[in-house]
Design an enzyme around this catalytic site. Sequence first.
Site, PDB file in Angstrom:
ATOM      1  N   LYS A  50      -8.233  -0.280  22.536  1.00 12.58           N
ATOM      2  CA  LYS A  50      -9.328  -1.218  22.318  1.00 12.58           C
ATOM      3  C   LYS A  50     -10.266  -1.311  23.526  1.00 12.58           C
ATOM      4  O   LYS A  50     -11.420  -1.716  23.376  1.00 12.58           O
ATOM      5  CB  LYS A  50      -8.792  -2.593  21.922  1.00 12.58           C
ATOM      6  CG  LYS A  50      -7.922  -2.602  20.664  1.00 12.58           C
ATOM      7  CD  LYS A  50      -8.556  -1.876  19.502  1.00 12.58           C
ATOM      8  CE  LYS A  50      -7.752  -1.830  18.210  1.00 12.58           C
ATOM      9  NZ  LYS A  50      -6.383  -1.351  18.276  1.00 12.58           N
ATOM     10  N   TYR A 264       2.728  -3.337   6.907  1.00 13.81           N
ATOM     11  CA  TYR A 264       2.169  -3.400   8.256  1.00 13.81           C
ATOM     12  C   TYR A 264       3.132  -4.112   9.206  1.00 13.81           C
ATOM     13  O   TYR A 264       3.630  -5.198   8.879  1.00 13.81           O
ATOM     14  CB  TYR A 264       0.821  -4.154   8.225  1.00 13.81           C
ATOM     15  CG  TYR A 264       0.257  -4.383   9.598  1.00 13.81           C
ATOM     16  CD1 TYR A 264      -0.454  -3.382  10.260  1.00 13.81           C
ATOM     17  CD2 TYR A 264       0.470  -5.581  10.265  1.00 13.81           C
ATOM     18  CE1 TYR A 264      -0.941  -3.587  11.532  1.00 13.81           C
ATOM     19  CE2 TYR A 264      -0.020  -5.791  11.541  1.00 13.81           C
ATOM     20  CZ  TYR A 264      -0.724  -4.785  12.172  1.00 13.81           C
ATOM     21  OH  TYR A 264      -1.193  -4.981  13.441  1.00 13.81           O
ATOM     22  N   TYR A 290       1.896   0.982  15.559  1.00 13.63           N
ATOM     23  CA  TYR A 290       0.854   2.011  15.421  1.00 13.63           C
ATOM     24  C   TYR A 290       1.332   3.392  15.880  1.00 13.63           C
ATOM     25  O   TYR A 290       1.585   4.270  15.075  1.00 13.63           O
ATOM     26  CB  TYR A 290      -0.394   1.615  16.230  1.00 13.63           C
ATOM     27  CG  TYR A 290      -1.076   0.374  15.735  1.00 13.63           C
ATOM     28  CD1 TYR A 290      -2.024   0.441  14.713  1.00 13.63           C
ATOM     29  CD2 TYR A 290      -0.794  -0.869  16.278  1.00 13.63           C
ATOM     30  CE1 TYR A 290      -2.664  -0.693  14.252  1.00 13.63           C
ATOM     31  CE2 TYR A 290      -1.430  -2.018  15.815  1.00 13.63           C
ATOM     32  CZ  TYR A 290      -2.364  -1.925  14.808  1.00 13.63           C
ATOM     33  OH  TYR A 290      -2.991  -3.055  14.354  1.00 13.63           O
TER      34      TYR A 290
HETATM   35  C1  LIG Z   1      -5.541  -1.084  17.110  1.00 13.68           C
HETATM   36  C2  LIG Z   1      -4.551  -0.052  17.417  1.00 13.68           C
HETATM   37  C3  LIG Z   1      -4.557   1.188  16.753  1.00 13.68           C
HETATM   38  C4  LIG Z   1      -5.471   1.506  15.615  1.00 13.68           C
HETATM   39  O1  LIG Z   1      -6.794   1.664  16.009  1.00 13.68           O
HETATM   40  P1  LIG Z   1      -7.911   1.252  14.953  1.00 13.68           P
HETATM   41  O2  LIG Z   1      -9.175   1.546  15.635  1.00 13.68           O
HETATM   42  O3  LIG Z   1      -7.695  -0.206  14.667  1.00 13.68           O
HETATM   43  O4  LIG Z   1      -7.702   2.059  13.730  1.00 13.68           O
HETATM   44  C5  LIG Z   1      -3.647   2.131  17.136  1.00 13.68           C
HETATM   45  N1  LIG Z   1      -2.761   1.893  18.101  1.00 13.68           N
HETATM   46  C6  LIG Z   1      -2.716   0.723  18.751  1.00 13.68           C
HETATM   47  C7  LIG Z   1      -1.694   0.552  19.797  1.00 13.68           C
HETATM   48  C8  LIG Z   1      -3.605  -0.294  18.435  1.00 13.68           C
HETATM   49  O5  LIG Z   1      -3.533  -1.461  19.071  1.00 13.68           O
END
Ligand SMILES: *Cc1c(COP(=O)(O)O)cnc(C)c1O
Length: 335
Positions: A50, A264, A290
């Site tokens: 992010k 999720y 993720y």
């Molecule tokens: C937010 C996030 C993602 C996914 O990215 P997006 O842009 O939301 O698709 C992947 N890995 C981590 C660790 C995240 O925090």
Amino acid sequence: MNLAKFARRGYVTAPTPLEFLPNFSRALGAGVSVYMKRDDMLPGAGGGNKTRKLDFCVADALNKGCDTLITCGAVQSNHCRLTLSWAVHEGMDCHLVLEERVPDSYNPEASGNNFLFQLMGVKNITVAQKGTDMMAAMQKVADKLSAEGKKPYIIPGGASNALGSLGYVSCMEEIMAQVFHIGLKIDHMVVPSGSAGTHGGIIAGMIGNNIDIPVTGIGVNRPKLVQEQAVLTVANASLELIGVDVRVLAEKVVAFDDYVGPGYSLPTDSMVEAVKMLAQTEAVLLDPVYSGKAMAGLIDLARKGYFPKGSNVLFLHTGGSPALYAYLPTFRQGK
Ligand SMILES: *Cc1c(COP(=O)(O)O)cnc(C)c1O
């Protein structure tokens, strides 16, 4: 593409490492060489993807004279942690709206990112039930703050709008400069696909630079077709914002939903295997929500022969390891 015309705060001070994973590639035993783009090592407390997006979004907030950031995410959101981190850095207030995507999952005493929300001094947390219109919920917080004389700026979930996704357009250019420098030919990329800005930005960065490396997204939440549409929409919105005339073809967007499991943020056996495998072969920390599920996808696809023998596969490590500490029983039980 001229990304320099967009205001940024300069949070990405140097390219993140792009590393070969020799022990993991050997352990995988699928005849492929796996490389990793270490965006888990980006600046911002706890690291992760992010930061690249917030670099653009926070610059926009400050240029508009705002003094408060409002954003939203799940109860262990890395995006919320990083938005707060950069708000602290900028001397801004930060208010979070957290969605209980798993009913009753918000626990103010929880570890992981939730602990870091408290530690970094979040101004306020509003908890919303699954399915809440998060934009409306954030607008409500913004209206209240405006009435109190603050100047709030709303960053959408994951900072996955046209502006935030420029962070991953830029990451794609960074990757190409790195592989050119070391003389590496990448045959395939695997990326986590959540709120879609990361995946969409990577695709937009490829199209805008006339690069045609196949990208496989691994979804962590939504059904395949819904996720692919979200990626396509944000990728094209970023290209339009940059002023590139070309648009992404739907067939270039692939986001498998086979590794989401029960939902999720809910653990799967293959996620646990992936997290343990990377920790024990390369001392790389993935996360349960993720990058662990995305790597589970890469492992499964490699074992099924999805990548031709001899391929160089680049995995985008988006970070998230602080969330590991909210999942200790999952890893101690092996599930
Ligand atoms: C937010 C996030 C993602 C996914 O990215 P997006 O842009 O939301 O698709 C992947 N890995 C981590 C660790 C995240 O925090």
